[in-house]
Design a protein around this motif. Structure first.
Motif, PDB file in Angstrom:
ATOM      1  N   LEU A 168     -10.395 -27.530   0.961  1.00  0.00           N
ATOM      2  CA  LEU A 168     -10.179 -26.087   1.161  1.00  0.00           C
ATOM      3  C   LEU A 168      -9.924 -25.792   2.638  1.00  0.00           C
ATOM      4  CD1 LEU A 168     -12.805 -24.299  -1.142  1.00  0.00           C
ATOM      5  CD2 LEU A 168     -10.487 -25.052  -1.683  1.00  0.00           C
ATOM      6  N   GLY A 169     -10.633 -26.486   3.517  1.00  0.00           N
ATOM      7  CA  GLY A 169     -10.457 -26.259   4.961  1.00  0.00           C
ATOM      8  C   GLY A 169      -9.047 -26.555   5.414  1.00  0.00           C
ATOM      9  N   SER A 170      -8.440 -27.600   4.860  1.00  0.00           N
ATOM     10  CA  SER A 170      -7.085 -27.988   5.280  1.00  0.00           C
ATOM     11  C   SER A 170      -6.034 -27.036   4.720  1.00  0.00           C
ATOM     12  CB  SER A 170      -6.780 -29.406   4.799  1.00  0.00           C
ATOM     13  OG  SER A 170      -6.624 -29.409   3.384  1.00  0.00           O
ATOM     14  N   THR A 250      -7.026 -41.275  -2.937  1.00  0.00           N
ATOM     15  CA  THR A 250      -8.070 -41.873  -2.100  1.00  0.00           C
ATOM     16  C   THR A 250      -9.206 -42.307  -3.019  1.00  0.00           C
ATOM     17  OG1 THR A 250      -9.256 -39.829  -1.646  1.00  0.00           O
ATOM     18  CG2 THR A 250      -7.494 -40.382  -0.132  1.00  0.00           C
ATOM     19  N   LEU A 251      -9.765 -43.459  -2.718  1.00  0.00           N
ATOM     20  CA  LEU A 251     -10.746 -44.074  -3.618  1.00  0.00           C
ATOM     21  C   LEU A 251     -11.996 -44.478  -2.850  1.00  0.00           C
ATOM     22  CD1 LEU A 251      -8.151 -46.452  -5.347  1.00  0.00           C
ATOM     23  CD2 LEU A 251      -9.081 -44.353  -6.342  1.00  0.00           C
ATOM     24  N   GLU A 252     -13.120 -43.889  -3.218  1.00  0.00           N
ATOM     25  CA  GLU A 252     -14.420 -44.267  -2.638  1.00  0.00           C
ATOM     26  C   GLU A 252     -15.176 -44.979  -3.749  1.00  0.00           C
ATOM     27  OE1 GLU A 252     -15.415 -43.676   0.498  1.00  0.00           O
ATOM     28  OE2 GLU A 252     -13.665 -42.504   1.054  1.00  0.00           O
ATOM     29  N   LEU A 253     -15.294 -46.302  -3.632  1.00  0.00           N
ATOM     30  CA  LEU A 253     -15.753 -47.074  -4.794  1.00  0.00           C
ATOM     31  C   LEU A 253     -17.092 -47.778  -4.550  1.00  0.00           C
ATOM     32  CD1 LEU A 253     -12.190 -48.476  -5.603  1.00  0.00           C
ATOM     33  CD2 LEU A 253     -13.225 -46.345  -6.407  1.00  0.00           C
ATOM     34  N   GLY A 254     -17.326 -48.825  -5.301  1.00  0.00           N
ATOM     35  CA  GLY A 254     -18.637 -49.484  -5.284  1.00  0.00           C
ATOM     36  C   GLY A 254     -18.918 -50.309  -4.040  1.00  0.00           C
ATOM     37  N   GLY A 255     -20.116 -50.854  -3.969  1.00  0.00           N
ATOM     38  CA  GLY A 255     -20.492 -51.654  -2.805  1.00  0.00           C
ATOM     39  C   GLY A 255     -21.537 -52.701  -3.125  1.00  0.00           C
ATOM     40  N   ASP A 449     -19.768 -36.969  11.407  1.00  0.00           N
ATOM     41  CA  ASP A 449     -18.536 -36.887  12.195  1.00  0.00           C
ATOM     42  C   ASP A 449     -17.656 -38.128  12.040  1.00  0.00           C
ATOM     43  OD1 ASP A 449     -20.921 -35.761  13.383  1.00  0.00           O
ATOM     44  OD2 ASP A 449     -19.598 -34.948  14.925  1.00  0.00           O
ATOM     45  N   ALA A 450     -18.274 -39.247  11.639  1.00  0.00           N
ATOM     46  CA  ALA A 450     -17.524 -40.506  11.615  1.00  0.00           C
ATOM     47  C   ALA A 450     -16.933 -40.747  10.235  1.00  0.00           C
ATOM     48  CB  ALA A 450     -18.465 -41.652  11.990  1.00  0.00           C
ATOM     49  N   PRO A 451     -15.760 -41.407  10.183  1.00  0.00           N
ATOM     50  CA  PRO A 451     -15.152 -41.669   8.867  1.00  0.00           C
ATOM     51  C   PRO A 451     -15.996 -42.624   8.042  1.00  0.00           C
ATOM     52  CG  PRO A 451     -13.950 -42.830  10.595  1.00  0.00           C
ATOM     53  CD  PRO A 451     -14.946 -41.950  11.291  1.00  0.00           C
ATOM     54  N   PHE A 452     -16.024 -42.375   6.734  1.00  0.00           N
ATOM     55  CA  PHE A 452     -16.730 -43.247   5.806  1.00  0.00           C
ATOM     56  C   PHE A 452     -15.746 -43.678   4.728  1.00  0.00           C
ATOM     57  CE2 PHE A 452     -19.169 -43.843   1.846  1.00  0.00           C
ATOM     58  CZ  PHE A 452     -20.014 -44.858   2.279  1.00  0.00           C
ATOM     59  N   GLY A 453     -15.625 -44.975   4.508  1.00  0.00           N
ATOM     60  CA  GLY A 453     -14.691 -45.438   3.478  1.00  0.00           C
ATOM     61  C   GLY A 453     -14.773 -46.944   3.352  1.00  0.00           C
ATOM     62  N   GLY A 465     -15.906 -36.453   8.620  1.00  0.00           N
ATOM     63  CA  GLY A 465     -15.235 -36.419   9.910  1.00  0.00           C
ATOM     64  C   GLY A 465     -13.821 -35.866   9.820  1.00  0.00           C
ATOM     65  N   LEU A 466     -13.140 -35.931  10.949  1.00  0.00           N
ATOM     66  CA  LEU A 466     -11.749 -35.467  11.000  1.00  0.00           C
ATOM     67  C   LEU A 466     -10.874 -36.292  10.051  1.00  0.00           C
ATOM     68  CD1 LEU A 466      -9.369 -33.925  12.267  1.00  0.00           C
ATOM     69  CD2 LEU A 466      -9.391 -35.593  14.128  1.00  0.00           C
ATOM     70  N   HIS A 467     -11.143 -37.619   9.991  1.00  0.00           N
ATOM     71  CA  HIS A 467     -10.344 -38.486   9.120  1.00  0.00           C
ATOM     72  C   HIS A 467     -10.419 -38.008   7.670  1.00  0.00           C
ATOM     73  CE1 HIS A 467     -11.287 -40.872  12.654  1.00  0.00           C
ATOM     74  NE2 HIS A 467     -10.185 -41.549  12.413  1.00  0.00           N
ATOM     75  N   GLY A 468     -11.596 -37.527   7.278  1.00  0.00           N
ATOM     76  CA  GLY A 468     -11.792 -37.040   5.907  1.00  0.00           C
ATOM     77  C   GLY A 468     -10.912 -35.837   5.626  1.00  0.00           C
ATOM     78  N   MET A 469     -10.698 -34.977   6.624  1.00  0.00           N
ATOM     79  CA  MET A 469      -9.847 -33.793   6.393  1.00  0.00           C
ATOM     80  C   MET A 469      -8.359 -34.180   6.452  1.00  0.00           C
ATOM     81  SD  MET A 469     -10.006 -29.978   7.960  1.00  0.00           S
ATOM     82  CE  MET A 469      -9.064 -30.126   9.457  1.00  0.00           C
ATOM     83  N   GLN A 470      -8.040 -35.136   7.321  1.00  0.00           N
ATOM     84  CA  GLN A 470      -6.625 -35.516   7.443  1.00  0.00           C
ATOM     85  C   GLN A 470      -6.092 -36.156   6.161  1.00  0.00           C
ATOM     86  OE1 GLN A 470      -6.929 -37.628  11.165  1.00  0.00           O
ATOM     87  NE2 GLN A 470      -6.012 -35.921  12.289  1.00  0.00           N
TER      88      GLN A 470
END
Ligand code: NAD
Length: 480
Positions: A168-170, A250-255, A449-453, A465-470
């Motif tokens: 929504l922010g973007s 975009t895919l945030e998957l298992g670990g 603030d930091a990207p997570f992926g 973070g910013l990467h998440g919005m981009q």
């Protein structure tokens, strides 16, 4: 919107085009309380027609929303955050009820973090420059369009905030499909949106199964980006289904994250922190550090530290303040985890504490699994390779640092991890070689603030973070 009758929460409505409407399908899905095994709610299993209606409504709303002043969009994000705060007790109750996370912990992780994420994106959108110059060229950041956000059950509002906030922010509009396993708090989220007069169609909520609702969303030519968090298996299917329409995915998957304890580390601190990470939300956390990698010669010391740390994890009712470990989310998960424990022992792992038997102090109806530690785990065994998604820590040993690194990287996944050493430079150098999206050095804190992926089978793209919005934007370059 939620009607409470004899502990039964019924919400068969969908939120589409700024209104609560009935699903075109009469089919419903039962929701269970994992602490008792009893049915607590019924939600709609939306139809294809519902999904198309939601996508159409998001498409109609996109143009005007994307042209709004970003400061106004930021104000809406803040209003959602305020709404979550004002309904905090109810939200925490609902999440403890359908996810099964102990209430005290849920308040921090399941409510506090989503509020912080929304406020973080409100701040970011206000200061972000949606235009930059390169010589004579003007480069405009433009929202992609309609975002389909598909989320799992383990941290329902965290994952929703991490998608809906930046979308929504973007300037994107959203169709949200939450997990049908733990959907209750999502209705409150949509009620808050309804109460703040967000323009109709900017946010739409549709409930249902992945096969029936999720697949229509990911194949729709009118969806511009799919942001998915969930299992690797479903992520791969979504990737395939989305391909013909060339939409962004975009895919945030298992670990299966490793915590590497180097020889000179503070063992007590390292082992205690790894145990806390592994057992958070009964092990149902994508970034849980489930492989503790320790020096062979200090196996006894580290194993004892792990066993004594786990003794603090009292298993019990999520609504009991003394509980640190609630049930697993479902009967299927409970059976799967117990059978993985049995197979690991069969494959030669040492059972140090816990096991596949049911906790004796509970009545047997809830989906509980004892916090379990397995020692001398073979790095290639099933328990060291599969994501367990339950309260099970595997201890693996190494003789050389190179071997420790090889074991850490011997995984199809690459989501998170940890390195421990009293020599910070050595820890940092080691961390740089671990094939993972994020790594905690000597207990470094998770930040928004930091990207997570993830890397490898843990996914593609980033959140936070910013990467998440981009991820929700593309660029238009105007030359001359
Ligand atoms: P899941 O993959 O079963 O479901 C996730 C979502 O996808 C649900 O909303 C589900 O209904 C939907 N879905 C299922 N099949 C679908 C299909 N064919 N098409 C479209 N949508 C479909 O995952 P889960 O059991 O809800 O969550 C647990 C998994 O999520 C674990 O593997 C965990 O590691 C992962 N996870 C990853 C992160 C991360 O940030 N990397 C965070 C949390 C959870």
């Amino acid at each position: 919107m939620i009607i409470q009758t004899d502990m039964s929460l019924i919400n068969k409505k969908l939120y589409i085009g700024g209104r609560w409407i009935d699903s075109e399908s009469k089919a419903t899905i039962d929701v269970f309380n994992p602490a008792t095994g009893k049915k607590i709610a019924e939600i709609a299993n939306g139809s294809k027609a519902d999904v198309l209606k939601a996508v159409h409504s998001a498409r109609q709303a996109f143009g005007p929303w994307s042209e709004k002043d970003p400061v106004l969009r930021a104000q809406f994000l803040r209003k959602i955050a305020d709404g979550l705060q004002s309904r905090s007790e109810e939200i925490v109750d609902l999440i403890s009820l359908d996810v099964g996370m102990p209430r005290k912990m849920a308040k921090i992780m399941q409510l506090g973090l989503p509020i912080n994420i929304l406020n973080y994106y409100a701040d970011l959108v206000e200061k972000y420059s949606f235009e930059e110059s390169h010589g004579d060229a003007r480069v405009l950041s433009k929202p992609l369009g309609v975002a389909a956000c598909i989320t799992p059950w383990n941290y329902p509002l965290f994952q929703i905030a991490a998608k809906v906030g930046p979308a929504l922010g973007s300037g994107c509009t959203v169709v949200l499909k939450p997990s049908e396993v733990a959907p209750l708090a999502t209705f409150v989220f949509a009620e808050i949106i309804d109460s703040i007069n967000l323009p109709a169609g900017v946010f739409n909520l549709i409930t249902g199964t992945g096969e029936e609702v999720g697949e229509v969303l990911v194949t729709s030519a009118d969806v511009d980006i799919v942001s998915f968090t969930g299992s690797t298996q479903v992520g791969k299917r979504i990737n395939q289904l989305s391909a013909p329409t060339l939409k962004k995915v975009t895919l945030e998957l298992g670990g299966k994250s490793a915590s590497v304890v180097l020889k000179d580390a503070d063992y007590e601190k390292a082992v205690k922190a790894t145990v806390s990470s592994c057992f958070l939300n009964s092990g149902q956390t994508c970034l849980a550090q489930t492989r503790l990698i320790i020096p062979e010669e200090d196996y006894e010391i580290c194993a004892n530290l792990a066993v004594s740390a786990v003794k603090n994890f009292t298993v019990g009712d999520p609504f009991d303040d003394s509980s640190k470990l609630g049930p697993l989310v479902s009967k299927i998960q409970q059976s799967r985890v117990r059978s993985l424990i049995d197979s690991a022992i069969h494959e030669g792992a040492e059972l140090l504490i816990g096991g596949s038997h049911l906790p004796i102090n509970l009545d047997g109806a809830g989906y509980y699994v004892l916090p379990t530690i397995l020692g001398r785990v073979n790095p290639n065994s099933e328990i060291a390779q599969q994501e367990v998604f339950g309260p099970v820590l595997s201890i693996l040993t190494y003789k050389t640092e190179q071997e420790a690194l090889d074991i850490a990287n011997n995984s199809q996944y690459g989501l998170s991890g940890a390195v421990w050493s009293r020599d910070i430079k050595k820890a940092q150098k080691f961390a740089e070689k671990i094939e993972t999206g994020q790594i905690h050095i000597n207990g470094g804190k998770f930040i928004l603030d930091a990207p997570f992926g993830g890397w490898k089978n843990s996914g593609r793209g980033h959140e936070l973070g910013l990467h998440g919005m981009q991820e929700y934007m593309s660029y238009r370059t105007l030359l001359g």
